[in-house]
Design a protein around this motif. Structure first.
Motif, PDB file in Angstrom:
ATOM      1  N   ASN A  39       0.814  -1.219   0.000  1.00 20.59           N
ATOM      2  CA  ASN A  39       0.000   0.000   0.000  1.00 20.59           C
ATOM      3  C   ASN A  39       0.848   1.269   0.000  1.00 20.59           C
ATOM      4  OD1 ASN A  39      -2.436  -1.459   0.118  1.00 20.59           O
ATOM      5  ND2 ASN A  39      -2.242  -1.690   2.333  1.00 20.59           N
ATOM      6  N   ALA A  40       2.136   1.134  -0.287  1.00 19.50           N
ATOM      7  CA  ALA A  40       3.017   2.306  -0.295  1.00 19.50           C
ATOM      8  C   ALA A  40       3.097   2.898  -1.699  1.00 19.50           C
ATOM      9  CB  ALA A  40       4.401   1.908   0.184  1.00 19.50           C
ATOM     10  N   TYR A  41       3.396   4.213  -1.747  1.00 17.21           N
ATOM     11  CA  TYR A  41       3.534   4.943  -3.011  1.00 17.21           C
ATOM     12  C   TYR A  41       4.736   5.873  -2.909  1.00 17.21           C
ATOM     13  CZ  TYR A  41      -1.117   3.189  -3.941  1.00 17.21           C
ATOM     14  OH  TYR A  41      -2.182   2.363  -4.143  1.00 17.21           O
ATOM     15  N   ALA A  42       5.300   6.202  -4.065  1.00 19.24           N
ATOM     16  CA  ALA A  42       6.471   7.073  -4.068  1.00 19.24           C
ATOM     17  C   ALA A  42       6.481   7.954  -5.307  1.00 19.24           C
ATOM     18  CB  ALA A  42       7.750   6.247  -4.021  1.00 19.24           C
ATOM     19  N   VAL A  43       6.897   9.197  -5.119  1.00 19.43           N
ATOM     20  CA  VAL A  43       7.204  10.106  -6.222  1.00 19.43           C
ATOM     21  C   VAL A  43       8.659  10.505  -6.056  1.00 19.43           C
ATOM     22  CG1 VAL A  43       6.694  12.279  -7.365  1.00 19.43           C
ATOM     23  CG2 VAL A  43       4.836  10.960  -6.317  1.00 19.43           C
ATOM     24  N   ASP A  64      20.887  10.040  -8.533  1.00 14.09           N
ATOM     25  CA  ASP A  64      20.405   9.813  -7.174  1.00 14.09           C
ATOM     26  C   ASP A  64      18.926   9.451  -7.170  1.00 14.09           C
ATOM     27  OD1 ASP A  64      22.708  10.035  -5.829  1.00 14.09           O
ATOM     28  OD2 ASP A  64      22.327  11.990  -4.959  1.00 14.09           O
ATOM     29  N   ALA A  65      18.166  10.121  -8.022  1.00  8.92           N
ATOM     30  CA  ALA A  65      16.745   9.812  -8.089  1.00  8.92           C
ATOM     31  C   ALA A  65      16.534   8.371  -8.524  1.00  8.92           C
ATOM     32  CB  ALA A  65      16.048  10.776  -9.052  1.00  8.92           C
ATOM     33  N   GLU A  66      17.298   7.929  -9.510  1.00 11.12           N
ATOM     34  CA  GLU A  66      17.186   6.543  -9.961  1.00 11.12           C
ATOM     35  C   GLU A  66      17.547   5.570  -8.847  1.00 11.12           C
ATOM     36  OE1 GLU A  66      19.805   6.713 -13.254  1.00 11.12           O
ATOM     37  OE2 GLU A  66      18.345   7.676 -14.587  1.00 11.12           O
ATOM     38  N   ALA A  67      18.564   5.925  -8.067  1.00 12.40           N
ATOM     39  CA  ALA A  67      18.984   5.049  -6.977  1.00 12.40           C
ATOM     40  C   ALA A  67      17.914   4.956  -5.896  1.00 12.40           C
ATOM     41  CB  ALA A  67      20.281   5.545  -6.387  1.00 12.40           C
ATOM     42  N   VAL A  68      17.310   6.089  -5.579  1.00 12.54           N
ATOM     43  CA  VAL A  68      16.259   6.083  -4.557  1.00 12.54           C
ATOM     44  C   VAL A  68      15.057   5.276  -5.044  1.00 12.54           C
ATOM     45  CG1 VAL A  68      14.612   7.522  -3.316  1.00 12.54           C
ATOM     46  CG2 VAL A  68      17.005   8.211  -3.460  1.00 12.54           C
ATOM     47  N   ALA A  69      14.703   5.448  -6.318  1.00 15.50           N
ATOM     48  CA  ALA A  69      13.595   4.659  -6.863  1.00 15.50           C
ATOM     49  C   ALA A  69      13.903   3.165  -6.769  1.00 15.50           C
ATOM     50  CB  ALA A  69      13.332   5.064  -8.308  1.00 15.50           C
ATOM     51  N   ALA A  70      15.138   2.804  -7.062  1.00 16.36           N
ATOM     52  CA  ALA A  70      15.536   1.400  -6.973  1.00 16.36           C
ATOM     53  C   ALA A  70      15.474   0.903  -5.536  1.00 16.36           C
ATOM     54  CB  ALA A  70      16.940   1.235  -7.523  1.00 16.36           C
ATOM     55  N   MET A  71      15.948   1.725  -4.617  1.00 14.27           N
ATOM     56  CA  MET A  71      15.887   1.376  -3.208  1.00 14.27           C
ATOM     57  C   MET A  71      14.454   1.084  -2.787  1.00 14.27           C
ATOM     58  SD  MET A  71      16.622   3.915   0.026  1.00 14.27           S
ATOM     59  CE  MET A  71      15.264   4.980  -0.449  1.00 14.27           C
ATOM     60  N   LEU A  72      13.544   1.948  -3.192  1.00 17.10           N
ATOM     61  CA  LEU A  72      12.158   1.799  -2.774  1.00 17.10           C
ATOM     62  C   LEU A  72      11.520   0.556  -3.371  1.00 17.10           C
ATOM     63  CD1 LEU A  72      11.048   5.536  -3.036  1.00 17.10           C
ATOM     64  CD2 LEU A  72      11.698   4.268  -0.981  1.00 17.10           C
ATOM     65  N   GLU A  73      11.898   0.252  -4.599  1.00 14.00           N
ATOM     66  CA  GLU A  73      11.326  -0.938  -5.237  1.00 14.00           C
ATOM     67  C   GLU A  73      11.914  -2.221  -4.685  1.00 14.00           C
ATOM     68  OE1 GLU A  73      10.847  -3.104  -9.591  1.00 14.00           O
ATOM     69  OE2 GLU A  73      12.116  -1.348  -9.379  1.00 14.00           O
ATOM     70  N   THR A  74      13.242  -2.307  -4.646  1.00 17.91           N
ATOM     71  CA  THR A  74      13.869  -3.588  -4.356  1.00 17.91           C
ATOM     72  C   THR A  74      14.101  -3.840  -2.877  1.00 17.91           C
ATOM     73  OG1 THR A  74      16.093  -2.686  -4.624  1.00 17.91           O
ATOM     74  CG2 THR A  74      15.025  -3.577  -6.586  1.00 17.91           C
ATOM     75  N   GLN A  75      14.295  -2.771  -2.085  1.00 10.78           N
ATOM     76  CA  GLN A  75      14.605  -2.959  -0.677  1.00 10.78           C
ATOM     77  C   GLN A  75      13.457  -2.568   0.248  1.00 10.78           C
ATOM     78  OE1 GLN A  75      17.599  -4.752  -1.902  1.00 10.78           O
ATOM     79  NE2 GLN A  75      17.431  -4.567   0.297  1.00 10.78           N
ATOM     80  N   ALA A  76      12.671  -1.592  -0.171  1.00 12.13           N
ATOM     81  CA  ALA A  76      11.539  -1.206   0.662  1.00 12.13           C
ATOM     82  C   ALA A  76      10.274  -1.956   0.286  1.00 12.13           C
ATOM     83  CB  ALA A  76      11.300   0.302   0.563  1.00 12.13           C
ATOM     84  N   GLY A  77      10.335  -2.722  -0.817  1.00 16.99           N
ATOM     85  CA  GLY A  77       9.211  -3.586  -1.160  1.00 16.99           C
ATOM     86  C   GLY A  77       8.008  -2.869  -1.728  1.00 16.99           C
ATOM     87  N   ILE A  78       8.199  -1.701  -2.335  1.00 13.96           N
ATOM     88  CA  ILE A  78       7.089  -0.970  -2.942  1.00 13.96           C
ATOM     89  C   ILE A  78       6.884  -1.481  -4.364  1.00 13.96           C
ATOM     90  CG2 ILE A  78       6.223   1.294  -3.630  1.00 13.96           C
ATOM     91  CD1 ILE A  78       7.893   2.528  -1.460  1.00 13.96           C
ATOM     92  N   PRO A  79       5.669  -1.808  -4.750  1.00 15.88           N
ATOM     93  CA  PRO A  79       5.440  -2.262  -6.131  1.00 15.88           C
ATOM     94  C   PRO A  79       5.927  -1.219  -7.129  1.00 15.88           C
ATOM     95  CG  PRO A  79       3.488  -2.638  -4.788  1.00 15.88           C
ATOM     96  CD  PRO A  79       4.421  -1.802  -3.957  1.00 15.88           C
ATOM     97  N   SER A 112      -1.226   3.894   4.413  1.00 16.96           N
ATOM     98  CA  SER A 112      -0.209   3.929   3.368  1.00 16.96           C
ATOM     99  C   SER A 112       1.088   4.554   3.864  1.00 16.96           C
ATOM    100  CB  SER A 112      -0.700   4.745   2.167  1.00 16.96           C
ATOM    101  OG  SER A 112      -1.736   4.082   1.482  1.00 16.96           O
ATOM    102  N   THR A 113       2.168   4.091   3.277  1.00 17.87           N
ATOM    103  CA  THR A 113       3.467   4.738   3.384  1.00 17.87           C
ATOM    104  C   THR A 113       3.687   5.479   2.077  1.00 17.87           C
ATOM    105  OG1 THR A 113       4.320   2.947   4.754  1.00 17.87           O
ATOM    106  CG2 THR A 113       5.937   4.383   3.683  1.00 17.87           C
ATOM    107  N   VAL A 114       4.140   6.720   2.157  1.00 21.85           N
ATOM    108  CA  VAL A 114       4.367   7.514   0.949  1.00 21.85           C
ATOM    109  C   VAL A 114       5.773   8.071   0.981  1.00 21.85           C
ATOM    110  CG1 VAL A 114       3.572   9.438  -0.463  1.00 21.85           C
ATOM    111  CG2 VAL A 114       1.933   8.140   0.913  1.00 21.85           C
TER     112      VAL A 114
END
Length: 575
Positions: A39-43, A64-79, A112-114
């Protein structure tokens, strides 16, 4: 398929805006099941190059933005479908309002986590003292085209998320760094605080005080704040060693390391701030941000690597220990060179064994081992802007970053830059070719005698390779840093292939595996079956001699782009 560099981080029940100005790196594992956040979302926003040429570039913002997006997807488990990545031309003031506002508002629920990440310039209003984020098309002279911090805080507070944490690696004083000024205005002290913060959900971790500069840290290839933010999230900030990193641990780690490094290495003051105040850690700082797992963590992507600490040598398995370089024999079939469908001349690398790796190199270069490869062709030159321009015209594929720096006639013989792995792979396939494997690339560079560099074992000089130049965001890279392909003939490889050391790093086909050499097949290895980073080889114009050896292995997320990233193609030889 993994598309973003990653780091081990998760923020439960928390809304995170990370406003950075840089780029970074990746972890090798998927998110732990207990950190799935359906239920998490990210911009995630990163702006390196602005529409208005008068606005300085922010060299590491998109990375850096790409790295953070990757972190959120692969390590924080955000779809992945819950993450919006906005970079450069896709980060307009309209995009800010649409995504910080409507896109999140329509999706966020009370549980939700945002996450929101911003990387780019800030600016002050010299009349009102108000602070703004600068979107891609924004200009400090025209406040109506900027995005006020007050509006951001207000918008975030209206979301039904439990908690919101804003991290800003942008500054607002106008004193340089990641801030810009309206014409005629003077640098000023900006108050980033807002009354909405005191009783609201928003906690702000800012990269610098209101009168300070948020610095780039070229040594690490990040912004200074971001460098330590990622290091802290990878486990360095885990003070109690419980394998969880909280904001209460992360903030003092980042604050202390940034302020010390700024003084010691950059000769300036930069002290990260926590708003509305450190007392907020009492009620908001105990929630875990990151689960630190064995073997998982952030490894910063460094365009300018720093020498690694010496690694104790380990005893290698006997069969591999016995691998030795053969006396060099001149390639027997170089008379059968050919041209690819893109018109690029290709050199034949004959079938046979060569020595891959380096027992005196880094741990991922060991052990040296014999590899047999079938015959293949390799482009003699890195793909040029001229050839890539024809490809863009033929396919409609978007031009890469830095394309507008290039004069299509005079710079047509320079290697194209700003290429990510997907661009390189698509180009090669379009012309019936492919990216070389890592083993093919190394054999093409070293031949069969185990030489250190393509030209032999002599240390690099400017007559052999293009290397050791400084990074500067205001440069025209095509004119000021790149050399025409093939212009340094003394540096060619035994097979007559040019620029395999320096000029630009080159993507290869393989996923990166740190211990892959311990188990790679003896014939035609193609790398691990999956991963989070792709291998790059050869070093570039920015690297020191230490990183130009033909066995040195770089690794980057496949969507990373930079002013020293290029490629060349290969293809199988007819049997």
């Amino acid at each position: 398929m993994h598309r973003w560099p990653s780091c081990a981080a998760v923020l439960r029940g928390t809304f995170v805006l990370v406003a950075l100005g840089l780029t970074p790196a990746a972890s090798h594992a998927a998110a732990s099941s207990e950190f799935k956040q359906p239920n998490a979302y990210a911009v995630v926003v990163g702006i390196s190059q602005y529409r208005e040429e008068v606005i300085p570039k922010v060299p590491y913002a998109t990375k850096d933005a790409e790295a953070v997006a990757a972190m959120l997807e692969t390590q924080a488990g955000i779809p992945r479908t819950h993450i919006k990545l906005l970079t450069d031309t896709k980060a307009t003031v309209g995009d800010f309002r649409n995504h910080f506002g409507d896109w999140l508002r329509m999706r966020v629920k009370p549980d939700s986590t945002v996450y929101v990440y911003y990387a780019g310039h800030g600016t002050p209003n010299p009349k009102t003292g108000e602070a703004y984020l600068v979107p891609w098309e924004g200009h400090p002279d025209y406040p109506s085209g900027l995005y006020p911090l007050k509006e951001l805080y207000d918008t975030l507070n209206k979301l039904p998320a439990k908690e919101i944490v804003v991290m800003l690696d942008s500054c607002f004083s106008g004193s340089s760094g990641r801030s810009v000024l309206a014409k005629g205005a003077r640098p000023m002290v900006i108050a980033m605080e807002n009354p909405l913060l005191a009783g609201g959900k928003v906690t702000v971790l800012a990269a610098a005080g209101g009168n300070q500069i948020s610095s780039d840290y070229d040594k690490a290839g990040h912004g200074l704040f971001t460098h330590y933010l990622l290091a802290g999230l990878s486990g360095e900030a885990d003070a109690d060693k419980d394998k969880l990193v909280t904001l209460k641990e992360l903030y003092p780690y980042v604050r202390d390391h940034v302020s010390e490094t700024a003084v010691d290495e950059l000769n300036r003051e930069q002290t990260p701030m926590l708003l509305p105040g450190e007392e907020a850690l009492g009620s908001r700082g105990s929630r875990p941000l990151v689960k630190v797992e064995p073997g998982v963590g952030v490894e910063p992507v460094v365009t300018v690597p720093t020498p690694a600490a010496p690694v104790p040598k380990v005893e290698e398995p006997k069969p591999i220990q016995e691998a030795r370089a053969r006396p060099y024999e001149a390639p027997r079939l170089t008379g059968k060179d050919m041209a690819g469908k893109d018109g690029a001349p290709m050199a034949l690398v004959p079938a046979g064994e060569f020595l891959m790796g380096n027992n005196d190199g880094d741990s991922d270069e060991r052990p040296a081992h014999s590899v047999h490869l079938d015959a293949f062709f390799m482009d003699k030159f890195e793909v040029t802007t001229s050839r890539y321009g024809k490809y863009v015209q033929a396919t409609g594929r978007p031009a890469p970053p830095y394309w507008n720096q290039m004069a299509h006639v005079s710079d047509g013989d320079r290697p194209v830059i700003g290429i990510d792995w997907h661009d390189a792979d698509a180009y090669c396939r379009h012309y019936g070719k492919r990216l070389p494997t890592e083993a093919e690339w190394e054999k093409a560079a070293r031949g069969t005698d185990g030489r250190k560099y393509p030209w032999g074992n002599a240390e690099p000089t400017p007559s052999l390779t293009n290397f050791g130049k400084r990074l500067n965001a205001n440069l025209n890279y095509y004119n000021d840093r790149l050399t025409p392909v093939g212009s340094l003939g003394d540096g060619k490889s035994p097979y007559g292939i040019f620029d395999l050391s320096g000029n630009v790093m080159e993507w290869v086909a393989d996923w990166y595996g740190d211990g892959y050499y311990q188990q790679s097949p003896a014939r035609n290895p193609t790398g691990p079956s999956n991963g989070t980073k792709k291998v790059m080889r050869g070093g570039s114009w920015i690297n020191d001699a230490l990183y130009l050896r033909s066995s040195y292995r770089y690794r980057y997320a496949p969507i990373n782009r930079d002013a020293n990233f290029g490629f060349r193609c290969a293809m199988d030889a007819p049997t």
